[in-house]
Design an enzyme around this catalytic site. Structure first.
Site, PDB file in Angstrom:
ATOM      1  N   ASP A  15       0.815  -1.225   0.000  1.00 25.53           N
ATOM      2  CA  ASP A  15       0.000   0.000   0.000  1.00 25.53           C
ATOM      3  C   ASP A  15       0.844   1.269   0.000  1.00 25.53           C
ATOM      4  O   ASP A  15       0.699   2.128   0.879  1.00 25.53           O
ATOM      5  CB  ASP A  15      -0.947   0.007   1.216  1.00 25.53           C
ATOM      6  N   GLU A 182     -11.874   0.955  -3.386  1.00 24.89           N
ATOM      7  CA  GLU A 182     -11.044   1.360  -2.252  1.00 24.89           C
ATOM      8  C   GLU A 182      -9.850   2.169  -2.751  1.00 24.89           C
ATOM      9  O   GLU A 182      -9.730   2.476  -3.933  1.00 24.89           O
ATOM     10  CB  GLU A 182     -10.565   0.122  -1.476  1.00 24.89           C
TER      11      GLU A 182
END
Length: 516
Positions: A15, A182
Site C-alpha cells: 500500500d 477502495e
C-alpha cells in the site's frame, strides 16, 4: 535506454503512498500488526530508497495488542502542505476499519505527533490539497445506498483543528459493478479532478480504476477506459501479479510516476508479500495512461529522467554481520504489536532475549524481533547461546508468516534435560514438532536456507564441521495463498516459555541475512 529493476522496495511493503517536496521524495507503507508502525522512506531519484524512521515509534501511540498480524495499521497516505507533513491511516480490527487518524510533522524524520482521531468510517484514507489551500479527506466505506458494495466519500479537513468539517460528499461507487472500491487518491490536472481508486480486491483481480469531475466534490463520472492498470487478464507465467493501489507523483522536470503494489508469485503462490513497483505515467486529454509503452508493470523499466546515469537499484546489499552491540536495533527490525523493551535488548554480548511466557502463536507481544524476507533465495544464520531449564522453554530462529502459520528452529531440552534442537511447524493454529536432534550444551549455529522449492533448517555446534539437517518445509506453506492475510514472511529471533514464566535469557551473538 537506461533502466532499473523493479520492485524498488522488495519484501513486504504494501500500500505505498508518495509525496515530493522540492527534489526529495517520501514514501510510506502499511505495517499491519508490526511495531514500530508505518515505515517512512526517502529518495532523490524514485529508484533508490533509504528508510528514515517509522511514523509511529513510541509506546502507547496506537493499541495493537490482541490483533491478528494482518490487522493493525492499514494503507497510509502521506502528503505535504505549507511546511507540514501529514499522514492519515486506519487501525483495522477483525479486517474492518476501527479508528482513522492523522499525524503531523515538520521534519519527515520525526518526531511525528501522536495520532489524532478523525470522525471517519471505513479504510484507506487520503488527503488532497486544492489550489485554494483547502484540504479534502477521502476514504472508502460500505455503500449506504444502492450504488455498489462500496463507495468513496469526502469531507473537508480543518487544518487548524485537525477535524473533519462540513457535509459528507459521496463521490463514486467504482467502475466495476459488484466490486468493492477502495484506495482513493485525488489529483488535479489541467483543471480536471481525477479520482484514482482500486477495485477487485488485493489478489489476482486487483486493478486501478478512475473517475473525473470538473468540481472537487463531484459529480464524478467513470473513466470508460477503466481499468487503467491491471494484470488480472495475464497468464500464470506473468512475473508480477495483484497490481493496484497506486499513488502518483510529479517530478521537478514534469514527468509523472506511480508507485503501486504487486507480488511476484512462483507457481501461483508468493511469500515475499506485496512489494513496491515504480511505473511511468503519461497524461492525455482522457486522463492518465499507466505504463504507456507496455500497459503493465515490468521488472525492468526505464529510469526516470531525473535519475543520474549511474543509477541502478540493486537488491539490498548484504549487510555486515549484525552483532547488536550498538544499543539499539536497526530500522529493518520490528516486533509484534508493541515495543519489546525489557524483553529484547541489544547488549555488548549480543541481543539478549528473555524467556517470556508469550508464545509466537498468541496475539500478544512475544519476545520476538524480525526483519522482512526480501529474496526468494536467501540464507539466514544466527549464533545463539541458550540453556533451557525446562522442555517448554525454547529460543531460536523463526520463519514467520502469521501467529497461526510459521516454523521455528529452537534450542531446548527434552524431558530428561538433554539439550536438543527442534524444528516445529505451526499450521492453521496447531503446532507440531517435526524433527529433533541432540546438540552439545552452550552455543549453537542455527540456519535456514530458502529457494523456489522450500525452506531448509539446519543446526550445528560452532566447533563442529557438519550441519544437522532438521528438514525442509515447502515454500508455498509460508505463502499468503496458503496462510491467508496480507503480509509477507518475516525472519525472526525469539525466546518463549510457551505460556509459562521463565528466568533465563538467550544471547544472539550475531545474525546474518544473505541473498542466495
Amino acid at each position: 535506454m537506461r533502466t532499473f529493476r523493479n520492485p524498488v522496495l522488495p519484501g513486504c511493503h504494501p500500500d505505498p503512498s508518495i509525496c515530493r517536496v522540492g527534489e526529495d521524495y517520501y514514501l510510506v507503507t502499511s505495517s499491519f500488526a508490526y511495531h514500530p508502525s508505518l515505515p517512512l522512506f526517502h529518495s532523490r531519484d524514485l529508484v533508490r530508497w533509504r528508510q528514515l524512521t517509522h511514523v509511529l515509534n513510541r509506546p502507547g501511540q496506537l493499541p495493537l495488542h490482541g490483533l491478528d498480524v494482518s490487522d493493525g495499521v492499514w494503507a497510509p497516505t502521506i502528503r505535504h502542505h505549507d511546511g507540514t507533513f501529514y499522514v492519515v491511516s486506519t487501525l483495522a480490527v477483525d479486517r474492518r476499519g476501527s479508528l482513522t487518524f492523522v499525524v503531523t510533522a515538520t521534519d519527515p524524520a520525526g518526531p511525528w505527533s501522536d495520532p489524532v482521531p478523525l470522525e471517519a468510517e471505513g479504510i484507506d484514507p487520503s488527503l488532497f490539497f486544492d489550489d485554494d489551500g483547502r484540504c479534502w479527506f477521502t476514504a472508502c466505506r460500505d455503500a449506504e445506498g444502492d450504488g455498489g458494495p462500496g463507495e468513496l466519500w469526502m469531507r473537508e479537513l480543518d487544518l487548524d483543528r485537525l477535524r473533519l468539517a462540513g457535509p459528507t460528499h459521496v463521490l463514486w461507487h467504482g467502475a466495476v459493478r459488484g466490486a468493492w472500491v477502495e484506495a482513493p487518491h485525488l489529483y488535479k490536472h489541467d483543471g480536471v479532478y481525477h479520482l484514482i481508486a482500486a477495485e477487485g480486491g488485493t489478489e489476482r483481480n486487483h486493478s486501478v480504476t478512475a473517475a473525473r469531475s470538473g468540481a472537487v466534490t463531484g459529480p464524478y463520472v467513470t473513466d470508460p477506459r477503466s481499468p487503467l492498470l491491471t494484470h488480472r487478464h495475464r497468464g500464470p507465467d506473468e512475473p508480477v501479479h495483484n497490481v493496484g493501489h497506486v499513488d502518483l507523483v510529479d517530478t521537478p522536470d514534469g514527468e509523472t510516476w506511480a508507485v503501486t503494489l504487486g507480488v511476484r508469485p512462483i507457481e501461483g503462490t508468493h511469500t515475499l508479500g506485496r512489494e513496491v513497483f515504480l511505473v511511468p505515467v503519461d497524461w492525455t486529454a482522457h486522463g492518465p495512461v499507466f505504463a504507456p509503452e507496455t500497459g503493465g508493470v515490468r521488472l525492468t523499466e526505464r529510469l526516470p529522467g531525473l535519475a543520474p546515469a549511474s543509477v541502478q537499484r540493486e537488491d539490498p546489499a548484504p549487510p555486515e554481520r549484525t552483532r547488536f552491540g550498538g544499543g539499539r536495533l536497526g530500522l529493518e527490525w520490528s516486533s509484534l504489536r508493541g515495543p519489546v523493551t525489557g524483553l529484547v535488548e541489544p547488549t555488548a554480548d549480543g541481543l539478549e532475549i528473555a524467556v517470556a511466557p508469550e508464545p509466537l502463536g498468541s496475539t500478544g507481544v512475544p519476545a520476538f524481533v524480525a526483519r522482512r524476507q526480501q529474496h526468494v533465495r536467501f540464507q539466514a544464520r544466527a549464533e545463539i547461546a541458550f540453556a533451557a531449564a525446562h522442555p517448554w522453554e525454547e529460543a531460536g530462529l523463526a520463519v514467520f508468516q502469521s501467529q497461526d502459520q510459521h516454523a521455528t528452529l529452537a534450542l531446548t531440552v527434552d524431558a530428561a534435560g538433554t539439550p536438543q534442537v527442534v524444528l516445529t511447524v505451526r499450521q492453521a493454529g496447531t503446532s507440531t514438532r517435526t524433527a529433533a536432534a541432540p546438540l552439545p550444551p552452550g552455543e549453537a549455529l542455527l540456519a535456514v536456507e530458502a529457494d523456489e522449492a522450500g525452506y531448509t533448517f539446519r543446526a550445528r555446534h560452532p566447533d563442529a564441521d557438519d550441519w544437522a539437517d532438521l528438514g525442509t518445509v515447502e515454500r508455498s506453506f509460508f505463502s499468503t495463498e496458503r496462510a491467508g492475510g496480507f503480509v509477507g514472511v518475516h525472519l525472526g529471533l525469539y525466546a518463549t516459555g510457551n505460556g509459562r514464566p521463565g528466568t533465563g535469557r538467550a544471547i544472539v551473538r550475531w545474525f546474518d541475512y544473505q541473498p542466495g
